[in-house]
Design an enzyme around this catalytic site. Structure first.
Site, PDB file in Angstrom:
ATOM      1  N   HIS A 165       0.844  -0.781   0.084  1.00  0.00           N
ATOM      2  CA  HIS A 165      -0.067   0.003  -0.083  1.00  0.00           C
ATOM      3  C   HIS A 165       1.014   1.241   0.158  1.00  0.00           C
ATOM      4  O   HIS A 165       0.068   2.453   0.567  1.00  0.00           O
ATOM      5  CB  HIS A 165      -0.643   0.122   1.187  1.00  0.00           C
ATOM      6  CG  HIS A 165      -2.223  -0.803   1.651  1.00  0.00           C
ATOM      7  ND1 HIS A 165      -2.731  -1.327   0.446  1.00  0.00           N
ATOM      8  CD2 HIS A 165      -1.654  -2.907   2.583  1.00  0.00           C
ATOM      9  CE1 HIS A 165      -3.761  -2.981   1.428  1.00  0.00           C
ATOM     10  NE2 HIS A 165      -2.837  -3.345   2.118  1.00  0.00           N
ATOM     11  N   SER A 286      14.893  21.865 -16.546  1.00  0.00           N
ATOM     12  CA  SER A 286      13.332  22.258 -16.553  1.00  0.00           C
ATOM     13  C   SER A 286      13.708  23.549 -17.282  1.00  0.00           C
ATOM     14  O   SER A 286      14.532  24.402 -17.179  1.00  0.00           O
ATOM     15  CB  SER A 286      13.057  23.288 -15.620  1.00  0.00           C
ATOM     16  OG  SER A 286      11.482  23.597 -15.461  1.00  0.00           O
ATOM     17  N   LYS A 292      15.764  22.357 -10.975  1.00  0.00           N
ATOM     18  CA  LYS A 292      15.086  21.111 -11.998  1.00  0.00           C
ATOM     19  C   LYS A 292      15.936  19.571 -12.729  1.00  0.00           C
ATOM     20  O   LYS A 292      16.243  19.858 -13.340  1.00  0.00           O
ATOM     21  CB  LYS A 292      13.642  20.921 -12.927  1.00  0.00           C
ATOM     22  CG  LYS A 292      13.061  21.782 -11.506  1.00  0.00           C
ATOM     23  CD  LYS A 292      11.805  20.603 -11.140  1.00  0.00           C
ATOM     24  CE  LYS A 292      11.104  19.313 -10.911  1.00  0.00           C
ATOM     25  NZ  LYS A 292       9.814  20.339 -11.786  1.00  0.00           N
ATOM     26  N   GLU A 299      10.108   7.937 -16.738  1.00  0.00           N
ATOM     27  CA  GLU A 299       8.859   8.689 -16.742  1.00  0.00           C
ATOM     28  C   GLU A 299       8.273   8.286 -18.670  1.00  0.00           C
ATOM     29  O   GLU A 299       7.222   8.239 -18.496  1.00  0.00           O
ATOM     30  CB  GLU A 299       8.460  10.072 -16.744  1.00  0.00           C
ATOM     31  CG  GLU A 299       8.638  10.468 -15.372  1.00  0.00           C
ATOM     32  CD  GLU A 299       9.218  12.234 -15.553  1.00  0.00           C
ATOM     33  OE1 GLU A 299       8.049  12.915 -15.269  1.00  0.00           O
ATOM     34  OE2 GLU A 299       9.840  12.700 -15.933  1.00  0.00           O
TER      35      GLU A 299
END
Ligand code: ARG
Length: 469
Positions: A165, A286, A292, A299
């Site tokens: 979980h 970024s 970043k 991804e």
């Protein structure tokens, strides 16, 4: 539509049967050469085997067969050099190549299609193409599994929290976690190997649908092309696309696995987990936020899983309710198949390149395992060994965890008298099981997380890969 309104292509009549030319839009709409030219090499290979067999049964003379071989060699060169002129007037890869062959060698070229139809030809080409792609995918899977094994060996003793979980559950070793990935990839490889058996069956000889009146030697053609056998039923041979569905299904499961690995890498690379470092070469910055460093590669792999399972749906729906035998619908099988193979291969490459460079932040993993009372089950098991029933032990440990939560301490930081106040059977040896090392070392059965068990799992996996490479 009257002829006056129709944009009729007067240069070509589809065949003598047609009194008027194909509508120019329809010609474009029905053509597949824009994408199926990708199977040109397989198409030539299939034709050469067919010609060889036609010669062996006396349908082609030695001169005709030699002319076909020579013409095809030139066509292959033209394709390799990018000089071949593909035309939608010839609809698909099969007719483009056949027309060029006839240009080059004359009447012998016109004999190649004896005892054959584009229906069995296209099914053969796709199977040859997929067989090659499966072999490439297997190489990528082998390389990735080897990288996983290497990482697992390196991280044999690295302790991290195991999750259920997405809540800290019990301590595990990072090596064990990586070996879970290995198992998933191992099943993927087995699935592709199994799929390959059904891909590797030869449709040629089925012709349009009913077989052919020529005494073809299908066994010979199958052997020449490396197929395990000719297809059993001509109707099924031209209409079956199960093997394509199976391929995209195996690919979808693999991509789902890669998406799960990706998700873990993305989470672990975040400041909140901070378990791993993904090297700069696999990340991008970024355009607006200078601080970043984004884990773009995992991804993107995660995102690509969606399109591959979309292709699986396309093929399933393509085949749904299709009557026997061949239908033009089947031309729609190619783009999903090509894109599936391309996507899987690039994602395997990305993962195979990236994984060896991912660095585990072992201290952070260990610190995280110390939070969240990951050794609570070990304490319960300890109480059971001291004679308590498991449910009573579960209850007692619940009280200990509450004490820890209320006072902001891990179980291993509770004093012996505090633990004994909860449960008098506890003695000083309890701290052996409350440590992370004690917890993982105890799970030393087959499939357990103990470094000793993982070492054995890695050795078994290595032996398995030995048989593949
Ligand atoms: N381009 C077709 C395909 O991809 C080849 C087979 C066409 N056969 C036919 N009878 N029209 O399926």
């Amino acid at each position: 539509m009257s002829n006056a309104n129709r944009n009729v292509n007067t240069e070509k009549l589809s065949s003598a049967r047609f009194a008027e030319a194909t509508d120019a839009f329809v010609e474009e709409f029905t053509a597949s050469v824009g994408f199926d030219q990708r199977m040109a090499r397989q198409d030539i290979r299939g034709s050469l085997a067919h010609a060889h067999m036609l010669h062996s049964i006396g349908i082609l003379t030695t001169e005709e067969w030699a002319a076909i071989e020579q013409g095809m060699a030139q066509i292959r060169q033209e394709i390799d050099r990018g000089e071949f002129v593909w035309s939608i007037k010839q609809e698909d890869v099969h007719m483009n190549i056949e027309a060029r062959l006839t240009d080059l060698i004359g009447v012998a070229g016109k004999k190649l299609h004896t005892g054959r139809s584009r229906n069995d030809q296209v099914a053969t080409d796709i199977r040859l193409y997929l067989r090659d792609e499966i072999d490439h995918i297997q190489s990528g899977l082998l390389r990735l599994r080897q990288a996983v094994l290497q990482a697992a060996e390196r991280e044999l003793d690295t302790i991290m929290p195991g999750f259920t979980h997405l809540q800290v559950a019990q301590p595990v070793t990072f090596g064990h976690h990586l070996m879970a990935w290995f198992e998933m990839l191992q099943r993927d490889s087995e699935r592709f190997a199994d799929c390959r058996k059904r891909v590797n069956v030869m449709p040629l000889g089925a012709a349009a649908l009913a077989g052919t009146s020529y005494p073809l030697d299908r066994q010979l053609t199958a052997e020449l092309l490396g197929f395990s056998r000719p297809a059993n039923n001509s109707l099924d041979a031209v209409s079956d696309r199960d093997f394509a569905i199976e391929f995209t299904a195996a690919a979808s499961i693999l991509m789902i696995h890669l998406s799960r690995f990706s998700e873990e890498l993305v989470l672990w690379a975040s400041a909140q987990f901070d378990f791993i470092d993904i090297p700069d070469a696999f990340c991008t910055g970024s355009s607006i936020m200078p601080q970043k460093k984004n884990p773009d590669v995992p991804e993107l792999v995660r995102g690509k899983a969606g399109r591959v399972s979309g292709h699986l749906m396309s093929l399933l729906m393509l085949m749904k309710s299709q009557p026997l035998a061949y239908n033009k619908d089947n031309q729609e099988d190619k783009e999903p198949l090509f894109d599936t193979a391309d996507t899987v291969l690039t994602c395997l490459r990305a993962f195979g390149d990236m994984l060896p460079h991912i660095r585990a932040k072992r201290d952070n993993m260990r610190r995280a395992a110390l939070q969240g009372y990951a050794t609570a089950t070990d304490l319960a098991d300890y109480l059971v060994r001291k004679g308590m029933a498991f449910r009573d032990a579960h209850e007692a440990v619940g009280l200990a965890v509450r004490l820890g939560v209320d006072s902001g301490r891990d179980l291993s930081a509770l004093a012996l008298d505090e633990l004994q106040a909860i449960c008098p059977v506890i003695s000083a040896d309890v701290y052996d099981v409350l440590t992370l090392e004690g917890s993982v070392a105890a799970r030393k059965h087959i499939g357990g997380t103990a470094p000793d068990a993982v070492r054995q799992a890695i050795a078994a996996a290595r032996a398995l890969l030995q048989t593949e490479s």
